[in-house]
Design a protein around this motif. Structure first.
Motif, PDB file in Angstrom:
ATOM      1  N   SER A 177       0.799  -1.223   0.139  1.00 27.90           N
ATOM      2  CA  SER A 177       0.160  -0.035  -0.043  1.00 27.90           C
ATOM      3  C   SER A 177       0.874   1.124  -0.162  1.00 27.90           C
ATOM      4  CB  SER A 177      -1.066  -0.102   1.247  1.00 27.90           C
ATOM      5  OG  SER A 177      -0.177  -0.038   2.484  1.00 27.90           O
ATOM      6  N   ALA A 178       0.024   2.426  -0.501  1.00 26.67           N
ATOM      7  CA  ALA A 178       0.987   3.830  -0.257  1.00 26.67           C
ATOM      8  C   ALA A 178       1.252   4.282   0.936  1.00 26.67           C
ATOM      9  CB  ALA A 178       0.203   4.748  -1.044  1.00 26.67           C
ATOM     10  N   THR A 179       0.529   3.490   1.934  1.00 23.02           N
ATOM     11  CA  THR A 179       1.013   4.196   3.334  1.00 23.02           C
ATOM     12  C   THR A 179       1.573   3.256   4.098  1.00 23.02           C
ATOM     13  OG1 THR A 179      -1.340   3.431   4.159  1.00 23.02           O
ATOM     14  CG2 THR A 179      -1.103   5.525   3.252  1.00 23.02           C
ATOM     15  N   SER A 180       2.268   1.865   3.886  1.00 24.80           N
ATOM     16  CA  SER A 180       2.822   0.976   4.684  1.00 24.80           C
ATOM     17  C   SER A 180       3.933   0.341   3.754  1.00 24.80           C
ATOM     18  CB  SER A 180       2.040  -0.005   5.383  1.00 24.80           C
ATOM     19  OG  SER A 180       1.300  -0.794   4.305  1.00 24.80           O
ATOM     20  N   GLN A 204      11.773   9.146   1.560  1.00 25.49           N
ATOM     21  CA  GLN A 204      11.164  10.499   1.328  1.00 25.49           C
ATOM     22  C   GLN A 204      10.177  10.553   0.356  1.00 25.49           C
ATOM     23  OE1 GLN A 204      12.332  13.530   2.523  1.00 25.49           O
ATOM     24  NE2 GLN A 204      10.490  14.344   1.355  1.00 25.49           N
ATOM     25  N   GLN A 205      10.220   9.484  -0.691  1.00 19.86           N
ATOM     26  CA  GLN A 205       9.261   9.251  -1.786  1.00 19.86           C
ATOM     27  C   GLN A 205       7.897   9.005  -1.112  1.00 19.86           C
ATOM     28  OE1 GLN A 205       9.548  10.170  -5.142  1.00 19.86           O
ATOM     29  NE2 GLN A 205       7.345   9.827  -4.985  1.00 19.86           N
ATOM     30  N   LYS A 206       8.216   7.904  -0.181  1.00 17.20           N
ATOM     31  CA  LYS A 206       6.908   7.345   0.418  1.00 17.20           C
ATOM     32  C   LYS A 206       6.176   8.511   1.178  1.00 17.20           C
ATOM     33  CE  LYS A 206       5.740   3.766   0.838  1.00 17.20           C
ATOM     34  NZ  LYS A 206       4.826   3.059  -0.218  1.00 17.20           N
ATOM     35  N   LYS A 207       6.988   9.231   1.897  1.00 18.90           N
ATOM     36  CA  LYS A 207       6.278  10.498   2.474  1.00 18.90           C
ATOM     37  C   LYS A 207       5.521  11.304   1.663  1.00 18.90           C
ATOM     38  CE  LYS A 207       7.914  14.196   5.779  1.00 18.90           C
ATOM     39  NZ  LYS A 207       8.641  14.884   6.417  1.00 18.90           N
ATOM     40  N   ASP A 208       6.093  11.584   0.478  1.00 20.58           N
ATOM     41  CA  ASP A 208       5.662  12.636  -0.563  1.00 20.58           C
ATOM     42  C   ASP A 208       4.480  11.914  -1.098  1.00 20.58           C
ATOM     43  OD1 ASP A 208       7.711  14.168  -0.012  1.00 20.58           O
ATOM     44  OD2 ASP A 208       8.558  13.648  -1.778  1.00 20.58           O
ATOM     45  N   ASP A 209       4.477  10.586  -1.201  1.00 19.18           N
ATOM     46  CA  ASP A 209       3.115   9.710  -1.725  1.00 19.18           C
ATOM     47  C   ASP A 209       2.143  10.095  -0.616  1.00 19.18           C
ATOM     48  OD1 ASP A 209       4.597   9.253  -4.156  1.00 19.18           O
ATOM     49  OD2 ASP A 209       5.049   7.138  -3.605  1.00 19.18           O
ATOM     50  N   GLU A 210       2.334   9.925   0.595  1.00 14.57           N
ATOM     51  CA  GLU A 210       1.427   9.889   1.401  1.00 14.57           C
ATOM     52  C   GLU A 210       0.738  11.157   1.445  1.00 14.57           C
ATOM     53  OE1 GLU A 210       2.915   8.446   5.199  1.00 14.57           O
ATOM     54  OE2 GLU A 210       2.979   6.481   4.511  1.00 14.57           O
ATOM     55  N   GLY A 211       1.397  12.138   1.211  1.00 17.70           N
ATOM     56  CA  GLY A 211       1.045  13.704   1.611  1.00 17.70           C
ATOM     57  C   GLY A 211      -0.091  13.838   0.083  1.00 17.70           C
TER      58      GLY A 211
END
Length: 218
Positions: free
Chosen positions: A2-5, A27-34
């Motif tokens: 998932s995009a959040t885990s 960092q990419q995961k953080k940007d995707d969640e935002g």
């Protein structure tokens, strides 16, 4: 995934957390969640739809004139208002009918009615007594009681109320206009006697006009 885990196995280098590739991945995961859109709950969606529907209904009513508020009758001015010389274009019997009909609704007391008609008809709003109302209502005839303040004030009140509510003129009102408009309105004079010949009759019609019937013929 998932995009959040994610798990350590998802990292480019799970054996070295300081690896620049891992840092870039996180960092990419953080940007995707935002950037992920927020979920709208069913309750919130229904609330928004209900508000939208309500607004649409109000707009439709407003377009049709359904939400127009009635005017304040006390803000309306009639010709002759400034000098308390409005032409009365209802008979006294018609005014008695209107007064009795209004009082029967139970929405207004006699005291409140007297205050309202005085306020509607006179700039100084004089006190109209309950006895004056009783005396006026006890009479019978198109001009009986026409000299009473109750007659004048109640006519002005009901006429302003009609205008405020946007109601059409009644047949009686139109007939009274044809008979009395521009002539001072309904005659406001004390009852008097008439000289007639033997057997003649003096009759008054529903609009207040008086005529003599020779020999009592009708």
């Amino acid at each position: 995934m998932s995009a959040t885990s994610f798990t350590l196995a998802d990292l480019p280098n799970p054996h070295d957390m300081t690896d620049p590739a891992n840092i870039a991945f996180l960092q990419q995961k953080k940007d995707d969640e935002g950037a992920a859109p927020k979920k709208t709950t069913s309750k919130k969606r229904k609330s928004e739809e209900g508000a939208s529907g309500s607004t649409a209904k109000k707009a439709k009513k407003a377009a049709a004139g359904g939400d127009a508020e009635p005017k304040d009758l006390f803000s309306i001015t009639l010709p002759g208002d400034e000098n308390a010389e409005v032409e009365i274009l209802d008979s006294c019997d018609e005014l008695r009918r209107k007064i009795n009909a209004l009082l029967r609704t139970g929405t207004i007391t006699k005291a409140a009615f007297l205050r309202d008609i005085s306020r509607a008809a006179y700039t100084d709003a004089p006190n109209i007594q309950s006895k004056q109302l009783t005396d006026f209502l006890s009479k019978k005839g198109a001009t009986a009681g026409s000299t009473s303040r109750v007659c004048y004030a109640s006519y002005v009140y009901f006429e302003k109320k009609r205008v405020a509510e946007g109601k059409a003129k009644s047949k009686h009102r139109k007939d009274m206009e044809d008979r009395w408009e521009g002539k001072g309105g309904l005659p406001q004079q004390r009852e008097r006697g008439y000289w007639v010949g033997p057997g003649d009759k003096v009759v008054q019609d529903s609009l207040g006009s008086v005529r003599t019937i020779p020999g009592g013929r009708f």
